[in-house]
Write an enzyme that holds these catalytic residues in place. Structure first.
Site, mmCIF file in Angstrom:
data_model
loop_
_atom_site.group_PDB
_atom_site.id
_atom_site.type_symbol
_atom_site.label_atom_id
_atom_site.label_comp_id
_atom_site.label_asym_id
_atom_site.label_seq_id
_atom_site.Cartn_x
_atom_site.Cartn_y
_atom_site.Cartn_z
ATOM 1 N N LYS A 1 -13.265 0.233 15.807
ATOM 2 C CA LYS A 1 -11.947 -0.420 15.941
ATOM 3 C C LYS A 1 -11.443 -0.335 17.382
ATOM 4 O O LYS A 1 -10.808 -1.265 17.883
ATOM 5 C CB LYS A 1 -10.944 0.236 14.981
ATOM 6 C CG LYS A 1 -11.193 -0.166 13.536
ATOM 7 C CD LYS A 1 -10.318 0.564 12.528
ATOM 8 C CE LYS A 1 -10.785 0.212 11.126
ATOM 9 N NZ LYS A 1 -10.125 0.961 10.065
ATOM 10 N N LYS B 1 -10.851 -4.027 18.886
ATOM 11 C CA LYS B 1 -9.463 -4.438 19.157
ATOM 12 C C LYS B 1 -9.096 -4.228 20.625
ATOM 13 O O LYS B 1 -7.947 -4.433 21.006
ATOM 14 C CB LYS B 1 -8.511 -3.676 18.237
ATOM 15 C CG LYS B 1 -8.791 -3.920 16.739
ATOM 16 C CD LYS B 1 -7.649 -3.495 15.831
ATOM 17 C CE LYS B 1 -8.052 -3.617 14.357
ATOM 18 N NZ LYS B 1 -6.934 -3.688 13.434
ATOM 19 N N ASN C 1 0.860 -1.196 0.000
ATOM 20 C CA ASN C 1 0.000 0.000 0.000
ATOM 21 C C ASN C 1 0.893 1.241 0.000
ATOM 22 O O ASN C 1 2.108 1.140 -0.049
ATOM 23 C CB ASN C 1 -0.945 -0.019 1.206
ATOM 24 C CG ASN C 1 -0.176 -0.060 2.502
ATOM 25 O OD1 ASN C 1 0.517 0.876 2.859
ATOM 26 N ND2 ASN C 1 -0.267 -1.202 3.205
ATOM 27 N N PHE D 1 -4.199 3.319 15.058
ATOM 28 C CA PHE D 1 -4.537 4.341 14.073
ATOM 29 C C PHE D 1 -5.682 3.794 13.239
ATOM 30 O O PHE D 1 -5.767 2.572 13.039
ATOM 31 C CB PHE D 1 -3.332 4.652 13.178
ATOM 32 C CG PHE D 1 -2.542 5.847 13.644
ATOM 33 C CD1 PHE D 1 -1.830 5.799 14.829
ATOM 34 C CD2 PHE D 1 -2.526 7.028 12.905
ATOM 35 C CE1 PHE D 1 -1.119 6.892 15.276
ATOM 36 C CE2 PHE D 1 -1.820 8.134 13.337
ATOM 37 C CZ PHE D 1 -1.118 8.078 14.522
ATOM 38 N N LYS E 1 8.272 -16.941 -11.400
ATOM 39 C CA LYS E 1 7.476 -15.807 -11.858
ATOM 40 C C LYS E 1 6.215 -16.327 -12.549
ATOM 41 O O LYS E 1 6.307 -17.178 -13.444
ATOM 42 C CB LYS E 1 8.323 -14.957 -12.820
ATOM 43 C CG LYS E 1 7.619 -13.709 -13.263
ATOM 44 C CD LYS E 1 8.472 -12.903 -14.241
ATOM 45 C CE LYS E 1 7.611 -11.843 -14.890
ATOM 46 N NZ LYS E 1 8.164 -11.356 -16.131
ATOM 47 N N PRO F 1 -2.177 -11.797 10.085
ATOM 48 C CA PRO F 1 -2.491 -11.618 11.506
ATOM 49 C C PRO F 1 -2.717 -10.146 11.812
ATOM 50 O O PRO F 1 -2.136 -9.273 11.157
ATOM 51 C CB PRO F 1 -1.216 -12.111 12.213
ATOM 52 C CG PRO F 1 -0.139 -11.985 11.197
ATOM 53 C CD PRO F 1 -0.784 -12.200 9.854
ATOM 54 N N ASP F 2 -3.565 -9.863 12.799
ATOM 55 C CA ASP F 2 -3.771 -8.476 13.243
ATOM 56 C C ASP F 2 -2.795 -8.214 14.396
ATOM 57 O O ASP F 2 -2.977 -8.720 15.514
ATOM 58 C CB ASP F 2 -5.222 -8.266 13.686
ATOM 59 C CG ASP F 2 -5.512 -6.792 13.909
ATOM 60 O OD1 ASP F 2 -4.682 -6.108 14.549
ATOM 61 O OD2 ASP F 2 -6.553 -6.318 13.435
ATOM 62 N N ILE F 3 -1.767 -7.433 14.094
ATOM 63 C CA ILE F 3 -0.680 -7.220 15.065
ATOM 64 C C ILE F 3 -1.189 -6.478 16.301
ATOM 65 O O ILE F 3 -0.937 -6.875 17.438
ATOM 66 C CB ILE F 3 0.468 -6.440 14.379
ATOM 67 C CG1 ILE F 3 1.007 -7.270 13.217
ATOM 68 C CG2 ILE F 3 1.570 -6.077 15.373
ATOM 69 C CD1 ILE F 3 1.813 -6.502 12.210
ATOM 70 N N ASP G 1 -3.629 -6.328 4.740
ATOM 71 C CA ASP G 1 -4.621 -7.185 5.412
ATOM 72 C C ASP G 1 -4.572 -8.615 4.897
ATOM 73 O O ASP G 1 -4.973 -9.533 5.592
ATOM 74 C CB ASP G 1 -6.026 -6.598 5.230
ATOM 75 C CG ASP G 1 -6.171 -5.308 6.025
ATOM 76 O OD1 ASP G 1 -5.815 -5.322 7.217
ATOM 77 O OD2 ASP G 1 -6.579 -4.290 5.447
HETATM 78 O O1 PMT Z 1 2.944 6.222 6.479
HETATM 79 P P1 PMT Z 1 2.340 7.543 6.035
HETATM 80 O O2 PMT Z 1 2.485 7.763 4.544
HETATM 81 O O3 PMT Z 1 2.832 8.691 6.868
HETATM 82 O O4 PMT Z 1 0.746 7.442 6.270
HETATM 83 C C1 PMT Z 1 0.270 7.362 7.577
HETATM 84 C C2 PMT Z 1 -0.886 6.356 7.717
HETATM 85 C C3 PMT Z 1 -2.074 6.807 6.892
HETATM 86 C C4 PMT Z 1 -0.442 4.964 7.245
HETATM 87 C C5 PMT Z 1 -1.235 6.306 9.255
HETATM 88 O O5 PMT Z 1 -1.579 7.581 9.690
HETATM 89 C C6 PMT Z 1 -2.376 5.341 9.542
HETATM 90 O O6 PMT Z 1 -3.546 5.674 9.494
HETATM 91 N N1 PMT Z 1 -1.991 4.081 9.864
HETATM 92 C C7 PMT Z 1 -2.930 2.960 10.078
HETATM 93 C C8 PMT Z 1 -3.306 2.411 8.744
HETATM 94 C C9 PMT Z 1 -4.225 1.231 8.845
HETATM 95 O O7 PMT Z 1 -3.860 0.177 8.451
HETATM 96 O O8 PMT Z 1 -5.373 1.455 9.420
HETATM 97 P P2 PMT Z 1 -6.500 0.336 9.655
HETATM 98 O O9 PMT Z 1 -7.689 1.147 9.968
HETATM 99 O O10 PMT Z 1 -6.587 -0.618 8.502
HETATM 100 O O11 PMT Z 1 -5.971 -0.485 10.904
HETATM 101 C C10 PMT Z 1 -6.355 -0.174 12.250
HETATM 102 C C11 PMT Z 1 -5.184 -0.385 13.168
HETATM 103 O O12 PMT Z 1 -4.835 -1.770 13.236
HETATM 104 C C12 PMT Z 1 -3.903 0.328 12.794
HETATM 105 O O13 PMT Z 1 -3.327 0.798 13.981
HETATM 106 C C13 PMT Z 1 -3.035 -0.735 12.156
HETATM 107 O O14 PMT Z 1 -1.646 -0.503 12.347
HETATM 108 C C14 PMT Z 1 -3.466 -1.973 12.920
HETATM 109 N N2 PMT Z 1 -3.389 -3.208 12.147
HETATM 110 C C15 PMT Z 1 -4.174 -3.387 11.052
HETATM 111 C C16 PMT Z 1 -4.125 -4.598 10.368
HETATM 112 C C17 PMT Z 1 -3.241 -5.603 10.805
HETATM 113 N N3 PMT Z 1 -3.149 -6.757 10.161
HETATM 114 N N4 PMT Z 1 -2.463 -5.390 11.877
HETATM 115 C C18 PMT Z 1 -2.512 -4.216 12.557
HETATM 116 O O15 PMT Z 1 -1.770 -4.041 13.530
#
Ligand code: PMT
Length: 403
Positions: free
Chosen positions: A342, A346, A215, A328, A294, A310-312, A284
Site C-alpha cells: 500500500k 498509493k 464497518n 494506515f 425501502k 474513490p480512494d481518498i 471500499d
Molecule cells: O476507528 P477505530 O475503531 O479506532 O479503529 C482503528 C482502525 C482499525 C480503523 C485504524 O487503525 C485503521 O487501520 N484505519 C485504516 C483502515 C483501512 O481502511 O485500511 P485499508 O488498509 O483498507 O486502507 C489503507 C489506507 O487507505 C487507509 O489509510 C485508509 O484510510 C485509506 N483509504 C482506503 C480506502 C479508501 N477508499 N480511501 C482511503 O483513503
C-alpha cells in the site's frame, strides 16, 4: 533500557490485590532506571504487603492516610500531588478504576489523582471476569478517554486459579511501557505551526432509506491522533465519519457520512496542510443505485450491484502540492507485505500497519493498539498501549520526518 525515567518523580500508587507483591520489584526497577519513587498505599494494599517494604526499597516514607497530621507535616497531600511528574498505579484494582472514573476522593490515592495534573498510568490486575465485566470496561473507556495510559493486563494463570485476561503486567514490562509513554509524551511543541488533516471513523453508504454498508471503526484511533497532534502544537482538522465520540479540545471537526463526502471535505481541507493522516476505514464500495424506497424482501435472494468508492488517500497523495501523506493499513494477515504494497501503490510517505480482527484485540473499537510503521527503507514497532500513547509515538516519528 530507555533513559526516559532518569530523574523523573514518580508517585507509585499500590492498591489491594495479590499482584501488589510485584510492585516491590517494580519500585526497584523504576529506581534502577533513575526515577525518584514515592509510594502511596491504600488500606487494601497494606493487607497484602507492608509499607515498610516500600520504605526500605525507596528510601522514602510511605504515605497511607489522607488525614494523617504527622505525614501532612512532612509532606502534605497537595504538596505530594504537586511533587509528582507521573502517577503510576500498579496494581490497579477494579475498585480503584471505578473510583477514579467517577472522580472519588475518599482516600489518599484517589485524592492525589484528583488534585493532580500529572499524567496517570494504571496497570490493572484483577480476576478475568471482573476485568471483562461491562462496568469495568466502561470505567476503563472513561479513563482512557481522559488520557490515562493503560499497561496490560496480561493473559495467563491467575492467583484465583482461573486462566484469562487480568494478570498484572510484569514489572519490567510496566517500567518499559511507562518509559515509552514518557518518551513519546508531548514534552515540547514538536508540531507547533504545523497543520494536520486527519480522517477518522467509518463511512456509511446508504442502500435504501433504512439500510447501509459500513464497518466497525469507532473513530478512536483517529480521534486519539487528533488529540495528541493538537497537544503537540499542531493545528488540526478532523474529518470524521459517523462516530459517537466527543470532539477533542481545540480541534476543528467536520462530520461526513459517505466516502464521496469525505473525499470532497478532505480535498478542501488539505489545501494548506503540512500532514495528512488517513485513519478512516472508508467503505471500499457503495451501491451502484440507491433505492429511494425501502427494498422489499420479496425474493429469497437479493443481489446488490456495488461500485468502487474513490480512494481518498491515493487522491491526496497524487496532488501536485501534496502534504506529507501517512496511511494506515488494517490487515488480518501478511502485515508487512501488504502494508509495504500500500505504501508503494498509493505513493505514501509513511504507513502504519495494525493487525486487526484478533480475538484479544480487534483494534476496531478497542482502546488499545500497536503499530508497525514503515517509511522509506525504515521500520519501527510501536508496542501495545492505549491509542493515545500509540498516537503520540507515531506523531513523534512523523515530527522527525517533517521538521
Ligand atoms: O476507528 P477505530 O475503531 O479506532 O479503529 C482503528 C482502525 C482499525 C480503523 C485504524 O487503525 C485503521 O487501520 N484505519 C485504516 C483502515 C483501512 O481502511 O485500511 P485499508 O488498509 O483498507 O486502507 C489503507 C489506507 O487507505 C487507509 O489509510 C485508509 O484510510 C485509506 N483509504 C482506503 C480506502 C479508501 N477508499 N480511501 C482511503 O483513503
Amino acid at each position: 533500557m530507555s533513559a526516559a525515567l532518569q530523574g523523573k518523580q514518580i508517585l507509585l500508587g499500590i492498591t489491594g490485590g495479590i499482584a501488589s507483591y510485584k510492585s516491590a520489584i517494580l519500585a526497584r526497577r523504576l529506581i534502577d532506571a533513575g526515577a525518584d519513587v514515592r509510594v502511596v498505599m491504600t488500606q487494601g494494599a497494606q493487607a497484602f504487603i507492608t509499607p515498610l517494604t516500600f520504605q526500605a526499597l525507596t528510601g522514602n516514607p510511605v504515605h497511607t492516610d489522607l488525614l494523617d497530621s504527622a505525614a501532612e507535616a512532612a509532606m502534605g497531600h497537595i504538596e505530594l500531588a504537586r511533587w509528582a511528574d507521573y502517577v503510576l498505579i500498579a496494581p490497579a484494582t477494579a475498585n480503584v478504576m471505578a473510583r477514579l472514573a467517577n472522580g472519588f476522593a475518599d482516600d489518599l490515592l484517589t485524592t492525589l489523582c484528583l488534585a493532580n495534573e500529572a499524567p496517570l498510568t494504571i496497570a490493572p490486575a484483577m480476576n478475568r471476569l471482573m476485568w471483562s465485566n461491562p462496568a469495568t470496561q466502561a470505567n476503563l473507556a472513561t479513563l482512557v478517554s481522559r488520557g490515562t495510559t493503560v499497561i496490560g493486563p496480561g493473559v495467563g494463570e491467575q492467583a484465583c486459579g482461573e486462566v484469562g485476561e487480568g494478570r498484572m503486567s510484569e514489572p519490567e514490562a510496566i517500567r518499559d511501557a511507562l518509559a515509552a509513554a514518557i518518551a513519546a509524551a508531548p514534552a515540547s511543541n514538536e508540531l507547533q505551526g504545523k497543520s494536520f488533516v486527519i480522517t477518522a471513523g467509518p463511512t456509511i453508504e446508504a442502500i435504501d432509506p433504512v439500510r447501509f454498508i459500513s464497518n466497525r471503526s469507532s473513530g478512536k484511533m483517529g480521534f486519539a491522533l487528533a488529540t495528541a497532534a493538537q497537544q503537540m502544537g499542531a493545528d488540526v482538522t478532523l474529518v470524521a465519519g459517523p462516530v459517537a465520540l466527543d470532539t477533542p479540545p481545540q480541534v476543528k471537526r467536520i462530520d461526513v457520512k459517505t466516502a464521496d463526502d469525505m473525499l470532497d471535505t478532505t480535498l478542501n481541507a488539505v489545501k494548506n496542510a503540512d500532514v495528512f493522516i488517513a485513519v478512516a476505514a472508508v467503505a471500499d464500495y457503495k451501491v451502484a443505485k440507491f433505492s429511494s424506497e425501502k427494498i422489499k424482501k420479496t425474493d429469497d435472494e437479493l443481489t446488490l450491484e456495488l461500485v468502487r468508492n474513490p480512494d481518498i488517500l491515493k487522491t491526496v497523495a497524487a496532488l501536485k502540492n501534496r502534504p506529507y501523506c501517512v496511511g494506515f493499513a488494517a490487515e488480518t494477515q501478511n502485515l508487512e507485505k501488504n502494508a509495504q504494497g500500500k505504501l508503494k501503490k498509493k505513493k505514501l510517505d509513511m504507513i502504519a500497519a495494525n493487525q486487526v480482527g484478533q480475538a484479544n484485540n480487534p483494534v476496531f473499537g478497542s482502546d488499545t493498539n500497536s503499530l508497525s510503521v514503515y517509511w522509506g527503507k525504515n521500520k519501527q514497532q510501536i508496542a501495545p498501549a492505549a491509542k493515545l500513547d500509540v498516537a503520540r509515538q507515531l506523531l513523534t516519528l512523523i515530527a522527525k520526518q517533517i521538521n
